[in-house]
Design a protein around this motif. Structure first.
Motif, PDB file in Angstrom:
ATOM      1  N   CYS A 200     -32.100 -16.646 -28.095  1.00  0.00           N
ATOM      2  CA  CYS A 200     -30.772 -17.025 -28.542  1.00  0.00           C
ATOM      3  C   CYS A 200     -30.887 -17.934 -29.762  1.00  0.00           C
ATOM      4  O   CYS A 200     -31.954 -18.480 -30.036  1.00  0.00           O
ATOM      5  CB  CYS A 200     -29.989 -17.716 -27.427  1.00  0.00           C
ATOM      6  N   CYS A 228     -23.459 -22.475 -23.508  1.00  0.00           N
ATOM      7  CA  CYS A 228     -22.740 -21.453 -24.270  1.00  0.00           C
ATOM      8  C   CYS A 228     -21.244 -21.476 -23.962  1.00  0.00           C
ATOM      9  O   CYS A 228     -20.423 -21.251 -24.850  1.00  0.00           O
ATOM     10  CB  CYS A 228     -23.316 -20.072 -23.970  1.00  0.00           C
ATOM     11  N   CYS A 238     -19.635 -15.310 -29.419  1.00  0.00           N
ATOM     12  CA  CYS A 238     -21.013 -14.925 -29.124  1.00  0.00           C
ATOM     13  C   CYS A 238     -21.306 -13.568 -29.748  1.00  0.00           C
ATOM     14  O   CYS A 238     -20.609 -12.587 -29.466  1.00  0.00           O
ATOM     15  CB  CYS A 238     -21.228 -14.861 -27.614  1.00  0.00           C
TER      16      CYS A 238
END
Length: 286
Positions: A200, A228, A238
């Motif tokens: 990520c 997140c 995202c």
């Protein structure tokens, strides 16, 4: 990895074009998490040396490994293609959130890619993440999984993981097909239902705004999903990658879940109260 005991909302997605001019001058820091598995960390560091594009620096977020890991990192620091920094904390149980925060504090890049120390990467891993960076978004990639027997053979050899290797699960997630159009390799989501702390990337300014990872998480639990979720609550989106920034997860046994109930409550509080910052996070990580 999906945290099955937690009930997540269904994901909502749509296509949004990448803004190329925002990705040209990105200084990337790669943070690699590890704990007492120098054999796997060695494979990761060897992968980094074979990248087609190096990060500005690699920071090892070490959750209290012993001397063998320390010696390994020291040896690589003498001959590494970029700065290699060891961020170590005392071993006091599984404290991944605190370890990540300490590594973030040592970083000098404006864009941070996170990788688990048991995950081998494609040579274009950093390049793909840099080109996928977009303001107002964070990125989650996918990974294939090497089974137990193949992982053992890989760790005992000098071979690299690859798409056609025997013993690879979720093989479709290992293909790098960067020539495909963006609508086939990127999906933008406004909700998430799984974490991927091992592949990520985030703008450092967004991490700081959210006060980093919540250090109230101790033991295995959804600290990556909760982080997140705070970014989503703050209005970020995202971006999910497919067919680029690919990687291969080395098999290991599951960690203890004894703290999961407590950690679920922290996550649920973030969802219920639409939190965008945590009280105990980056600023409190000493």
């Amino acid at each position: 990895m999906c945290y099955n005991p937690i009930h997540f909302p269904l994901e909502k997605s749509y296509i949004e074009p990448i803004v190329e001019e925002q990705t040209v001058q990105v200084k990337v820091s790669l943070i690699v998490t590890t704990y007492n598995w120098p054999q796997a960390l060695r494979k990761v560091l060897e992968n980094v040396k074979q990248l087609v594009e190096y990060p500005h620096e690699v920071i090892i977020a070490d959750d209290g490994s012993g001397q063998e890991t320390i010696d390994l990192i020291n040896a690589y620091q003498g001959d590494f293609p970029c700065a290699l920094i060891h961020s170590w904390q005392q071993d006091a149980g599984f404290r991944a959130a605190l370890s990540r925060n300490k590594a973030i504090q040592k970083s000098s890049g404006d864009y941070i890619v996170f990788l688990d120390g048991d995950t081998m990467i494609n040579p274009s891993f950093i390049k793909d993440h840099r080109l996928s960076a977009q303001q107002g978004m964070f990125v989650q990639g996918k990974r294939a999984y090497i089974n137990e027997q193949a992982s053992r053979h890989l760790l005992e050899s000098d071979r690299a993981a690859h798409t056609l290797m025997i013993g690879l699960e979720h093989r479709d997630q290992s293909f790098r097909l960067a020539f495909l159009p963006t609508f086939m390799t990127e999906t933008v989501k406004t909700q998430i239902n799984r974490g991927m702390g091992g592949n990520c990337a985030f703008w450092k300014k967004d991490i700081i705004q959210a006060n980093g990872y919540n250090i109230d998480f101790e033991g295995w639990g959804p600290e990556d999903i909760e982080f997140c979720q705070r970014l989503l609550n703050a209005g970020l989106k995202c971006k999910r990658l497919r067919f680029k920034a690919t990687c291969f997860h080395i098999f290991h046994k599951l960690r203890s879940r004894k703290m999961l109930d407590k950690n679920q409550l922290i996550y649920q509080n973030t969802v219920s109260n639409q939190l965008t910052r945590c009280k105990n996070g980056l600023e409190q990580s000493k």
